[in-house]
Design an enzyme around this catalytic site. Structure first.
Site, mmCIF file in Angstrom:
data_model
loop_
_atom_site.group_PDB
_atom_site.id
_atom_site.type_symbol
_atom_site.label_atom_id
_atom_site.label_comp_id
_atom_site.label_asym_id
_atom_site.label_seq_id
_atom_site.Cartn_x
_atom_site.Cartn_y
_atom_site.Cartn_z
ATOM 1 N N HIS A 323 -1.783 9.002 4.651
ATOM 2 C CA HIS A 323 -2.889 9.321 3.495
ATOM 3 C C HIS A 323 -2.002 9.455 2.178
ATOM 4 O O HIS A 323 -0.881 10.040 2.212
ATOM 5 C CB HIS A 323 -3.726 10.465 3.765
ATOM 6 C CG HIS A 323 -4.844 10.448 2.824
ATOM 7 N ND1 HIS A 323 -4.957 10.650 1.695
ATOM 8 C CD2 HIS A 323 -5.993 9.807 3.075
ATOM 9 C CE1 HIS A 323 -6.066 10.615 1.065
ATOM 10 N NE2 HIS A 323 -6.782 10.148 1.793
ATOM 11 N N ASP A 380 -10.169 8.482 9.682
ATOM 12 C CA ASP A 380 -10.576 7.196 10.345
ATOM 13 C C ASP A 380 -10.168 7.177 11.945
ATOM 14 O O ASP A 380 -10.629 6.540 12.753
ATOM 15 C CB ASP A 380 -10.088 6.126 9.710
ATOM 16 C CG ASP A 380 -10.787 5.934 8.302
ATOM 17 O OD1 ASP A 380 -12.206 6.108 8.419
ATOM 18 O OD2 ASP A 380 -10.332 5.528 7.427
HETATM 19 N N1 CMC Z 1 2.065 3.759 10.125
HETATM 20 C C1 CMC Z 1 3.400 3.502 9.787
HETATM 21 N N2 CMC Z 1 4.078 3.912 8.797
HETATM 22 C C2 CMC Z 1 3.403 4.219 7.511
HETATM 23 C C3 CMC Z 1 1.822 4.419 7.555
HETATM 24 C C4 CMC Z 1 1.449 4.188 8.874
HETATM 25 N N3 CMC Z 1 0.182 4.553 9.201
HETATM 26 N N4 CMC Z 1 1.444 4.881 6.517
HETATM 27 C C5 CMC Z 1 2.394 5.203 5.712
HETATM 28 N N5 CMC Z 1 3.642 4.633 6.259
HETATM 29 C C6 CMC Z 1 5.028 4.724 5.766
HETATM 30 C C7 CMC Z 1 5.262 3.376 4.746
HETATM 31 O O1 CMC Z 1 5.650 2.330 5.597
HETATM 32 C C8 CMC Z 1 6.306 4.020 3.794
HETATM 33 O O2 CMC Z 1 7.281 3.999 4.113
HETATM 34 P P1 CMC Z 1 8.706 3.750 3.329
HETATM 35 O O3 CMC Z 1 8.767 5.001 2.245
HETATM 36 O O4 CMC Z 1 9.988 3.753 4.337
HETATM 37 O O5 CMC Z 1 8.527 2.297 2.687
HETATM 38 C C9 CMC Z 1 5.686 5.405 3.600
HETATM 39 O O6 CMC Z 1 5.218 5.750 4.797
HETATM 40 C C10 CMC Z 1 4.732 5.710 2.371
HETATM 41 O O7 CMC Z 1 3.641 4.935 2.581
HETATM 42 P P2 CMC Z 1 2.739 4.155 1.590
HETATM 43 O O8 CMC Z 1 2.424 3.058 2.012
HETATM 44 O O9 CMC Z 1 3.900 4.039 0.323
HETATM 45 O O10 CMC Z 1 1.739 5.276 1.066
HETATM 46 P P3 CMC Z 1 0.271 5.233 0.313
HETATM 47 O O11 CMC Z 1 -0.041 6.599 -0.022
HETATM 48 O O12 CMC Z 1 0.721 3.987 -0.571
HETATM 49 O O13 CMC Z 1 -0.398 4.735 1.626
HETATM 50 C C11 CMC Z 1 -2.253 4.549 3.066
HETATM 51 C C12 CMC Z 1 -1.656 5.583 2.233
HETATM 52 C C13 CMC Z 1 -3.276 5.450 3.856
HETATM 53 C C14 CMC Z 1 -2.786 3.406 2.576
HETATM 54 C C15 CMC Z 1 -1.101 4.258 4.337
HETATM 55 O O14 CMC Z 1 -0.679 5.458 5.106
HETATM 56 C C16 CMC Z 1 -1.692 3.428 5.516
HETATM 57 O O15 CMC Z 1 -1.561 2.162 5.384
HETATM 58 N N6 CMC Z 1 -2.238 4.015 6.763
HETATM 59 C C17 CMC Z 1 -2.929 3.204 7.533
HETATM 60 C C18 CMC Z 1 -4.293 2.835 7.120
HETATM 61 C C19 CMC Z 1 -5.343 3.974 7.196
HETATM 62 O O16 CMC Z 1 -5.433 4.609 8.139
HETATM 63 N N7 CMC Z 1 -6.001 4.184 6.151
HETATM 64 C C20 CMC Z 1 -7.159 5.238 5.963
HETATM 65 C C21 CMC Z 1 -6.935 6.262 4.929
HETATM 66 S S1 CMC Z 1 -7.975 7.514 5.075
HETATM 67 C C22 CMC Z 1 -9.708 6.989 4.666
HETATM 68 C C23 CMC Z 1 -9.673 6.342 3.280
HETATM 69 O O17 CMC Z 1 -9.077 6.585 2.439
HETATM 70 O O18 CMC Z 1 -10.614 5.493 3.376
#
Ligand code: CMC
Length: 462
Positions: A323, A380
């Site tokens: 998140h 989720d």
């Molecule tokens: N699985 C594997 N690696 C992950 C994941 C994951 N689910 N989420 C983040 N990472 C890694 C990512 O690769 C990055 O690694 P690095 O620093 O080495 O590049 C690091 O963690 C930080 O990730 P980010 O993409 O920069 O973080 P963000 O804040 O931009 O994204 C997120 C947050 C929710 C989009 C992301 O965690 C994700 O894609 N999760 C899976 C989708 C999901 O479950 N979404 C629902 C969110 S909660 C409900 C809502 O808000 O609607």
């Protein structure tokens, strides 16, 4: 070292004035002072609204990881501690004690409703659940197999055509009616999208039923039979709605605010929120979690999927994990997990994906990669399993999220007009990296610059 300092702005450790920050442009040695703003909770913010006027520079913050876009009194999240408050009330207490419509009232008006306010609000929502009959013909323009979120974007957007003339956004009464219409009609619109996909007749709302009961009946009843509402189902749906009602300045809420900031019609603004919510990184994740658990298929395959999630060269992510704000357990996920066990136990359902989900959670929480990046299960991760147990098809999961989040969207939309004096049209700036000014070339003088269209769309300039 000197080279490194040339293009940086330094924040001195000690601000000159207690309530300000001084930044120095190391290229010129010139210092600028910016006020510090303190809210009722959470980190302080540096007010950079006059930054361009003072310095001729913008700030750069892709994905808005460090940027506050507005003042808001609706929801507070402490991502480090895993705290979520709506108007000051912890989400756990609201889920245990309140109904979804109580939470709607709280988000919209700032306080929980007193008895008479509760009655009047529930009556107003109940009286707006029907759709204009003309709107039902709108559904018939869609393919039966259309994704229900696509149908939602279209039908909710179309509401603006039905209520444009009587929606003066500067009139508080008309704003309130628009907000009530949206909250009231979303379950009907969502359920009709499902019925349309099945080719079954639309089930109209019934005024004697609660919000969650109505949703269940419109989704699952047919005109040929009586439909008995299972109170466990109704309570579970109500809880899921509360857990998704609002979440501060997330992507879809910011989309609604940005659309609304231009003075656009609120129904069209909410349609833009639905479009944003649909993405798998946001509300679409609940659907993606179930698909992922199905793909894993067996506990023995979990290590393979964990390895893929950690592989930089693989686009796969563990859906339902991570998140932007929570660097600790998402408090909604905790409640959702409890609800999931309760619902499955009470209904005696043994869903084969539940043991896979539990094992996946266990392994991920012990894995160095997930620990180091502070990736915990989010809301989720468990919601899909509950929704499946209640009989909702996977494609409807995000629709449920959209129904619930409508309250948050309209509360934030309303707040722009009533609770935030600094509100202006939203207009971010950019770091321009395109070509400098150049002269037009006639077609005969142009050289082929791209080997093929595919490269153009996938490439940096696509
Ligand atoms: N699985 C594997 N690696 C992950 C994941 C994951 N689910 N989420 C983040 N990472 C890694 C990512 O690769 C990055 O690694 P690095 O620093 O080495 O590049 C690091 O963690 C930080 O990730 P980010 O993409 O920069 O973080 P963000 O804040 O931009 O994204 C997120 C947050 C929710 C989009 C992301 O965690 C994700 O894609 N999760 C899976 C989708 C999901 O479950 N979404 C629902 C969110 S909660 C409900 C809502 O808000 O609607």
């Amino acid at each position: 070292m000197a080279q490194e300092q040339k293009n940086v702005v330094t924040l001195p450790a000690r601000a000159v004035d207690k309530n300000s920050v001084t930044m120095t442009d190391n290229r010129t040695g010139q210092s600028y002072e910016f006020p510090i703003l303190d809210g009722t909770e959470g980190p302080s913010l540096i007010d950079i609204s006059k930054m361009y006027a003072k310095t001729g520079m913008f700030t750069y913050d892709p994905g808005f990881t460090s940027t506050g876009s507005c003042q808001s009194g609706i929801t507070f999240i402490d991502g480090e501690k895993g705290i979520l408050l709506h108007r000051g009330y912890p989400i756990e207490q609201l889920v245990a004690e309140a109904s979804y419509l109580d939470v709607c009232y709280l988000l919209l008006h700032g306080e929980l409703p007193a008895q008479i306010e509760k009655r009047e609000f529930e009556k107003s929502i109940t009286m707006h659940t029907m759709l204009h009959e003309q709107l039902t013909s709108f559904y018939r323009g869609f393919k039966r197999s259309a994704h229900p979120m696509a149908v939602m974007v279209g039908v909710v957007g179309a509401l603006s055509a039905f209520y444009h003339e009587d929606t003066d956004i500067h009139d508080p009464l008309q704003r309130m009616i628009a907000a009530h219409r949206l909250i009231a009609k979303m379950p009907t619109i969502g359920a009709f999208a499902f019925k349309y996909s099945l080719g079954q007749p639309f089930m109209y709302p019934k005024n004697e039923l609660s919000y969650a009961e109505n949703l269940l009946r419109m989704m699952f009843a047919v005109p040929t039979e009586d439909y008995e509402i299972n109170p466990i189902f109704a309570r579970a749906v109500d809880r899921i709605l509360i857990l998704h009602a609002d979440h501060e300045q997330n992507a879809s809420t910011s989309t609604v605010r940005l659309a609304g900031s231009s003075g656009a019609n609120p129904f069209a603004c909410v349609a833009s929120g639905i479009a944003s919510l649909w993405g798998p990184a946001h509300g679409g994740a609940n659907e993606a979690v179930l698909n992922m658990l199905g793909d894993i298929g067996d506990k023995r395959n979990i290590p393979k999927f964990i390895a893929r999630a950690k592989d930089k060269n693989d686009n796969f992510r563990l859906m339902g994990f991570g998140h932007r704000v929570y660097k600790n357990f998402d408090p909604r996920a905790k409640v959702m997990k409890e609800t999931c066990h309760e619902v499955l136990n009470e209904l005696g359902i043994k869903d084969p994906v539940l043991p896979i989900a539990l094992e996946l959670e266990r392994i991920a929480l012990e894995d160095e990669y997930f620990i180091e990046k502070k990736l915990y299960p989010n809301v989720d991760f468990y919601s899909g399993i509950i929704l499946r147990a209640l009989g909702f098809p996977t494609q409807m999961f995000t629709v449920l999220f959209a129904i619930a989040r409508t309250t948050g969207w309209v509360a934030h939309w309303k707040e722009m007009f009533t609770g935030d004096d600094s509100h202006r049209i939203g207009r971010p700036r950019q770091l321009y990296i395109g070509p400098k000014k150049r002269n037009f070339k006639r077609v005969e003088n142009r050289k082929k610059s791209m080997p093929d269209w595919l490269k153009m769309w996938g490439g940096r300039n696509g």
